[in-house]
Design a protein around this motif. Structure first.
Motif, PDB file in Angstrom:
ATOM      1  N   PHE A 164      80.692  39.950  10.297  1.00 28.84           N
ATOM      2  CA  PHE A 164      81.828  40.496   9.539  1.00 28.84           C
ATOM      3  C   PHE A 164      83.174  40.114  10.154  1.00 28.84           C
ATOM      4  CE2 PHE A 164      84.884  43.639   8.118  1.00 28.84           C
ATOM      5  CZ  PHE A 164      84.593  43.758   6.765  1.00 28.84           C
ATOM      6  N   LEU A 165      83.247  40.022  11.480  1.00 27.63           N
ATOM      7  CA  LEU A 165      84.507  39.727  12.150  1.00 27.63           C
ATOM      8  C   LEU A 165      84.659  38.244  12.477  1.00 27.63           C
ATOM      9  CD1 LEU A 165      84.860  42.842  14.489  1.00 27.63           C
ATOM     10  CD2 LEU A 165      85.880  42.431  12.249  1.00 27.63           C
ATOM     11  N   ASP A 166      83.928  37.413  11.778  1.00 24.69           N
ATOM     12  CA  ASP A 166      84.121  35.964  11.847  1.00 24.69           C
ATOM     13  C   ASP A 166      85.097  35.577  10.734  1.00 24.69           C
ATOM     14  OD1 ASP A 166      84.072  33.222  11.828  1.00 24.69           O
ATOM     15  OD2 ASP A 166      81.943  33.041  11.332  1.00 24.69           O
ATOM     16  N   PHE A 167      86.325  35.273  11.117  1.00 21.94           N
ATOM     17  CA  PHE A 167      87.382  35.032  10.132  1.00 21.94           C
ATOM     18  C   PHE A 167      87.695  33.543   9.958  1.00 21.94           C
ATOM     19  CE2 PHE A 167      88.294  39.323  11.859  1.00 21.94           C
ATOM     20  CZ  PHE A 167      88.085  40.037  10.693  1.00 21.94           C
ATOM     21  N   SER A 168      86.701  32.707  10.169  1.00 20.92           N
ATOM     22  CA  SER A 168      86.904  31.267  10.000  1.00 20.92           C
ATOM     23  C   SER A 168      87.221  30.907   8.561  1.00 20.92           C
ATOM     24  CB  SER A 168      85.658  30.507  10.475  1.00 20.92           C
ATOM     25  OG  SER A 168      84.503  30.921   9.748  1.00 20.92           O
ATOM     26  N   ASP A 198      78.770  40.051  17.915  1.00 23.98           N
ATOM     27  CA  ASP A 198      78.797  39.241  19.126  1.00 23.98           C
ATOM     28  C   ASP A 198      80.189  38.680  19.389  1.00 23.98           C
ATOM     29  OD1 ASP A 198      76.089  39.622  19.628  1.00 23.98           O
ATOM     30  OD2 ASP A 198      75.504  37.910  18.399  1.00 23.98           O
ATOM     31  N   LYS A 199      80.948  38.421  18.295  1.00 31.98           N
ATOM     32  CA  LYS A 199      82.207  37.730  18.484  1.00 31.98           C
ATOM     33  C   LYS A 199      83.227  38.115  17.413  1.00 31.98           C
ATOM     34  CE  LYS A 199      83.794  33.055  19.692  1.00 31.98           C
ATOM     35  NZ  LYS A 199      83.363  31.639  19.845  1.00 31.98           N
ATOM     36  N   ILE A 200      84.470  38.281  17.838  1.00 29.63           N
ATOM     37  CA  ILE A 200      85.618  38.400  16.946  1.00 29.63           C
ATOM     38  C   ILE A 200      86.372  37.085  17.041  1.00 29.63           C
ATOM     39  CG2 ILE A 200      87.732  39.671  16.414  1.00 29.63           C
ATOM     40  CD1 ILE A 200      86.562  42.041  17.982  1.00 29.63           C
ATOM     41  N   SER A 201      86.422  36.329  15.959  1.00 34.24           N
ATOM     42  CA  SER A 201      87.014  34.993  16.047  1.00 34.24           C
ATOM     43  C   SER A 201      87.962  34.726  14.892  1.00 34.24           C
ATOM     44  CB  SER A 201      85.920  33.915  16.074  1.00 34.24           C
ATOM     45  OG  SER A 201      85.141  33.967  14.895  1.00 34.24           O
TER      46      SER A 201
END
Length: 323
Positions: free
Chosen positions: A161-165, A183-186
């Motif tokens: 959900f917090l993958d903003f690619s 796992d990652k905020i990107s």
């Protein structure tokens, strides 16, 4: 006609709709400040107002204090609202509800995705609970070329959900009282990131990758402190490690922090699961022009002697507390 009479304006007839005489664009903007229920009610004012609400530039799904409704009534209203309104563009979309349960989460996911289809620029999902059991969002990444601001409260964030690619315009991300199990905020575009009273129950750190960040706030995070990657453009950072933070040195009280001796480091002094000990926070926020570090256990428990000296020398604007 005398000059004095020529300069006078005829009084407006009683009952004239002055607000309704405004241009459509202004009416659409004005209605965006009202709760959606009240905006829809304007359709009964006059024929002029019948369809104005369908083109409002913002939707606010909030509970009414004057006429409280059950959550089921709110869900039914919003479903009809979105069907009748169609996909007219939105500047803002806000949901603010209490007593939200996990059974209602699919509706929240559906409303948020609908807002993205309407090219929303500012999306707010703000939920209030009697306990910390946050409603789980679907875990799928957001896809929008228009989204610039995302404000989240009381939700569980999982998977991608917090993958903003796929959100190249996103600049402002605020999370409060959220369960962050990703796992990652990107994001390559994010400029402002705020994580306040959030938690993570993962056995590893949440990684934050936002190289264009200029402002960062981490306040009272419960669990392992997020691992920050390089932030070369960072200007200001506020990091307050609350008492629920697990990142204090196990050896601090007995024999000083791990970095002060050549022995093995404790589990909390290891930044990565592969037992390497690269810095968790300082490597990313080290070059901030304005930096605040706050710890209820004292800064000695989270920084080594060398790191404290380097900070005082290289960051002259550092505000330093020992609570």
């Amino acid at each position: 006609m005398t000059p004095s009479k020529r300069g006078k304006k005829a009084p407006m007839a009683a009952g004239v709709d002055r607000i309704g005489a405004l241009p459509d664009e202004i009416l659409h903007h004005l209605l965006s400040f009202l709760p959606a229920q009240e905006a829809v009610r304007t359709c009964v004012l006059a024929r002029r107002w019948r369809h104005v609400w369908k083109f409002t530039t913002g939707l606010r799904i909030v509970e009414s204090e004057d006429a409280p409704r059950s959550l089921q009534d709110v869900r039914r209203f919003v479903d009809y609202l979105l069907i009748l309104r169609g996909h007219e563009p939105l500047n803002t979309f806000e949901v603010e509800l209490s007593d939200f349960s996990q059974d209602d989460a699919p509706y929240l996911n559906l409303w948020a995705r609908f807002a993205l289809l309407c090219k929303v620029r500012g999306l707010t999902l703000r939920l209030y609970h009697t306990n910390f059991l946050c409603a789980k969002l679907d875990g799928l990444p957001l896809v929008s070329r228009n989204l610039t601001t995302l404000n989240l409260r009381g939700v569980t964030l999982q998977r991608a959900f917090l993958d903003f690619s796929r959100c190249p315009a996103l600049e402002d991300l605020r999370m409060r009282h959220c369960q962050i199990d990703v796992d990652k905020i990107s994001s390559l575009s994010l400029k402002r990131l705020s994580i306040i009273f959030c938690r993570s129950d993962l056995d590893h750190r949440v990684t934050v990758s936002a190289p264009c960040l200029v402002s960062f706030t981490l306040d009272s995070f419960a669990g392992r402190t997020p691992l920050l990657q390089s932030m070369p453009m960072l200007e200001s950072a506020v990091v307050e490690l609350g008492r629920a933070c697990t990142d204090f040195c196990h050896n601090y009280r007995s024999r000083g922090f791990c970095a002060a001796n050549g022995g093995a480091r404790c589990a909390n002094c290891l930044a990565y699961s592969d037992e390497t000990s690269n810095t968790v926070l300082l490597g990313a926020i080290y070059n901030a022009k304005h930096l605040q570090l706050i710890s209820p256990l004292g800064m000695d428990s989270v920084l080594s002697e060398g790191e404290r000296i380097d900070l005082m020398v290289d960051v002259p604007s550092l505000n330093y507390w020992k609570l």
